[in-house]
Each structure stands twice: as structure tokens, then as C-alpha cells.
Motif scaffolding. Structure first.
Motif, mmCIF file in Angstrom:
data_model
loop_
_atom_site.group_PDB
_atom_site.id
_atom_site.type_symbol
_atom_site.label_atom_id
_atom_site.label_comp_id
_atom_site.label_asym_id
_atom_site.label_seq_id
_atom_site.Cartn_x
_atom_site.Cartn_y
_atom_site.Cartn_z
ATOM 1 N N ASN A 1 0.830 -1.211 0.000
ATOM 2 C CA ASN A 1 0.000 0.000 0.000
ATOM 3 C C ASN A 1 0.863 1.260 0.000
ATOM 4 O O ASN A 1 0.549 2.233 -0.685
ATOM 5 N N CYS A 2 1.925 1.244 0.779
ATOM 6 C CA CYS A 2 2.782 2.427 0.863
ATOM 7 C C CYS A 2 3.490 2.660 -0.470
ATOM 8 O O CYS A 2 3.540 3.787 -0.963
ATOM 9 N N CYS B 1 -1.632 1.682 5.827
ATOM 10 C CA CYS B 1 -0.762 0.549 6.171
ATOM 11 C C CYS B 1 -1.532 -0.391 7.103
ATOM 12 O O CYS B 1 -1.923 0.010 8.201
HETATM 13 S S1 SF4 Z 1 2.363 -3.476 5.542
HETATM 14 FE FE1 SF4 Z 1 2.589 -1.256 5.631
HETATM 15 S S2 SF4 Z 1 4.778 -0.936 5.455
HETATM 16 FE FE2 SF4 Z 1 4.395 -3.002 4.772
HETATM 17 S S3 SF4 Z 1 4.177 -2.807 2.545
HETATM 18 FE FE3 SF4 Z 1 2.121 -2.683 3.462
HETATM 19 S S4 SF4 Z 1 1.733 -0.502 3.705
HETATM 20 FE FE4 SF4 Z 1 3.927 -0.749 3.396
#
Ligand code: SF4
Length: 73
Positions: free
Chosen positions: A24-25, A58
Motif C-alpha cells: 500500500n505504501c 498501512c
Molecule cells: S504493511 Fe505497511 S509498510 Fe508493509 S508494505 Fe504494506 S503498507 Fe507498506
């Protein structure tokens, strides 16, 4: 391990052991979160509000933040 990235507006915390790799990030703000760069978080590549909104997506809590006062060093 907890890493910290910060500027005057926002402090970002990164706890890699919590990451569930949802990406997501990376998809939300690729100019800030780029695993091919070191450091992988470029805290100055977007407005603090944008970073905040992205981190809110996140799912694991691996990324978290604290908003800072503008005049704080
Ligand atoms: S869990 Fe959070 S930090 Fe890890 S990839 Fe997904 S959005 Fe990014």
C-alpha cells in the motif's frame, strides 16, 4: 528494530518486522516509499499530510507517524 525518518512536519516510524508486504505504501506514494532507494523513505518527497494519509492505509502498523509542529527543528 524501529527506524525513524523525520523533517519539521512529520516523524515516520518504520518497524520492518511488522510489515505484511501489502505494498500500500509503495503504490500510494512511490516518490516517498521506494525499496530500491536508500534510505527507502524519502520524507521530503511529498507533503506531510499526504504521507500521513498514505501511512493510514498501512494494514500492519509497520509504518506509523507523529505530526510535528512546523516551527520545531
Ligand atoms: S504493511 Fe505497511 S509498510 Fe508493509 S508494505 Fe504494506 S503498507 Fe507498506
Amino acid at each position: 528494530m524501529k527506524k525513524i525518518y523525520e523533517n519539521k512536519r512529520i516523524r515516520v516510524f518504520w518497524e520492518p518486522e511488522k510489515c505484511v508486504h501489502s505494498t500500500n505504501c509503495l503504490r500510494g506514494l512511490p516518490q516517498v516509499f521506494d525499496i530500491h532507494k536508500r534510505p527507502w523513505v524519502n520524507i521530503n518527497a511529498a507533503e506531510a499530510e499526504e504521507i500521513k494519509r498514505c501511512i493510514d492505509t498501512c494494514p500492519s502498523g509497520a509504518l506509523s507517524y507523529e505530526m510535528l509542529e512546523m516551527d520545531k527543528q
